[in-house]
Design an enzyme around this catalytic site. Structure first.
Site, PDB file in Angstrom:
ATOM      1  N   GLY A  10       0.830  -1.203   0.000  1.00 31.06           N
ATOM      2  CA  GLY A  10       0.000   0.000   0.000  1.00 31.06           C
ATOM      3  C   GLY A  10       0.857   1.242   0.000  1.00 31.06           C
ATOM      4  N   GLY A  11       0.219   2.383  -0.076  1.00 34.19           N
ATOM      5  CA  GLY A  11       0.930   3.651  -0.058  1.00 34.19           C
ATOM      6  C   GLY A  11       1.229   4.112   1.353  1.00 34.19           C
ATOM      7  NE  ARG A  13       1.972   8.288   8.789  1.00 35.92           N
ATOM      8  CZ  ARG A  13       3.239   7.896   8.764  1.00 35.92           C
ATOM      9  NH1 ARG A  13       3.580   6.804   8.095  1.00 35.92           N
ATOM     10  NH2 ARG A  13       4.157   8.581   9.409  1.00 35.92           N
ATOM     11  CB  SER A  14      -2.114   2.564   2.877  1.00 33.46           C
ATOM     12  OG  SER A  14      -1.054   1.651   3.119  1.00 33.46           O
ATOM     13  CG  HIS A  51       6.209   1.337  13.969  1.00 33.64           C
ATOM     14  ND1 HIS A  51       4.937   1.000  13.560  1.00 33.64           N
ATOM     15  CD2 HIS A  51       6.695   2.185  13.032  1.00 33.64           C
ATOM     16  CE1 HIS A  51       4.664   1.623  12.417  1.00 33.64           C
ATOM     17  NE2 HIS A  51       5.710   2.343  12.080  1.00 33.64           N
TER      18      HIS A  51
END
Length: 332
Positions: A10-11, A13-14, A51
């Protein structure tokens, strides 16, 4: 037999990293977080710290920018979240001289010389080869996170364009090997490749008459006398609202008359209500999940006889079928 592989792409911040973390935690009690990045600056360090805070104490973190396959002993029997392919490829690109490594005073720079094409191809082939070695481990499950950087702006430099190309080819290589590929858009998962159906199916199934005969056989076997385990017994129920199988283990003793009693000496019967508080409660989503918890992870599993273990296996399968069908379950 290769490893089970998931690819989450995904891109920016997807929601791909969050989804991958939830997936890992849903199927493994002690997952591994494999960090492929190097910490270049304070901003990146703060992202790493965030994270780490999001992950609980059940996680094991391994930092390995180049050769994750050297940690195969720590991977055995676990889920490994590899975050991410883009930074992993970047490390090989820097090793081959496509980019220079950044430091606290200077950003990374592109090397747009005549050798950039050859260097980027060497980096791609090396990281693909290491990926193949790592995922040849049959007793591990890998979740790879990657970026769809080719969906963004066109790179200004030759080195940037070669990196975008290499990332695209690397993503294709991993997706081709993956059992499941998920594309994240605005936090929503879209499965674009799922586990393949078994090519051996369909095989012959019993006829309706044969199924009826088997039901009669099981009905007869369910009415036979059973000798209760002298040390304890399991009770199994379904919680359809939570979607789980719940099994409780209760201690018992055998008195001088050979009767099975609770620890207070009260005689137990198959249909009685005098059940003591359970010694241990197990909650599982599948029959395999339940039997692994009981017979592989429970420290007291050895108190169960072989016959009792076989009985629990049969009941777990029956309970799972009723759970998935939304039907009533009655323990034998």
């Amino acid at each position: 037999m290769p490893a089970t592989i998931y690819l989450v792409t995904g891109g920016a911040r997807s929601g791909k990293s969050s989804y991958a973390q939830r997936l890992a935690e849903s199927i493994c009690p002690n997952p591994v977080y494999l960090a492929t990045s190097k910490v270049w600056d304070d901003d990146f360090n703060s992202r790493v710290k965030k994270h780490q805070d999001d992950r609980g104490p059940a996680w094991t973190t391994i930092e390995e920018p180049m050769t994750p396959s050297t940690h195969k002993e720590e991977f055995a029997g676990r889920v490994i979240l590899v975050d991410c392919l883009t930074l992993w490829l970047t490390n090989y690109m820097m090793e081959e001289g496509v980019f220079t490594e950044p430091n606290k005073d200077e950003d990374a720079t592109n090397n747009d010389g005549d050798c950039t094409t050859e260097a980027s191809e060497r980096a791609l082939q090396k990281v693909k080869a290491e990926f193949d070695v790592m995922t040849s481990q049959w007793n591990a499950t890998f979740i790879f996170v990657t970026n769809e950087i080719g969906s963004g702006l066109h790179g200004e430099s030759n080195a940037s364009r070669k990196f975008v190309d290499a990332q695209g080819w690397f993503n294709q290589h991993v997706a081709n090997k993956a059992n499941m590929v998920v594309h994240m858009v605005a936090g929503q998962p879209n499965v674009i490749k799922d586990f393949a159906a078994d090519k051996r199916n369909p095989l012959r199934a019993p006829s309706s008459d044969e199924l009826k005969e088997r039901q009669l056989l099981d009905k007869f076997l369910s009415s036979r006398d059973l000798t209760m385990d002298s040390k304890g017994y399991f009770l199994m129920k379904l919680d359809h609202e939570k979607g789980i199988i719940r099994a409780t283990y209760h201690s018992c003793i055998v008195n001088d008359k050979g009767e099975v009693c609770d620890t207070n000496g009260n005689k137990l019967t198959c249909h009685g209500n005098n059940r003591p508080e359970p010694m241990k409660t197990f909650e599982a989503r599948t029959a395999k999940d339940l039997t692994v918890q009981i017979f592989e992870r429970w420290e007291h599993a050895g108190i169960c006889s072989i016959g009792h273990a076989a009985y629990i296996g049969r009941e777990a399968q029956k309970a799972e079928r009723c759970l998935f069908e939304g039907s009533f379950y009655q323990q034998d």
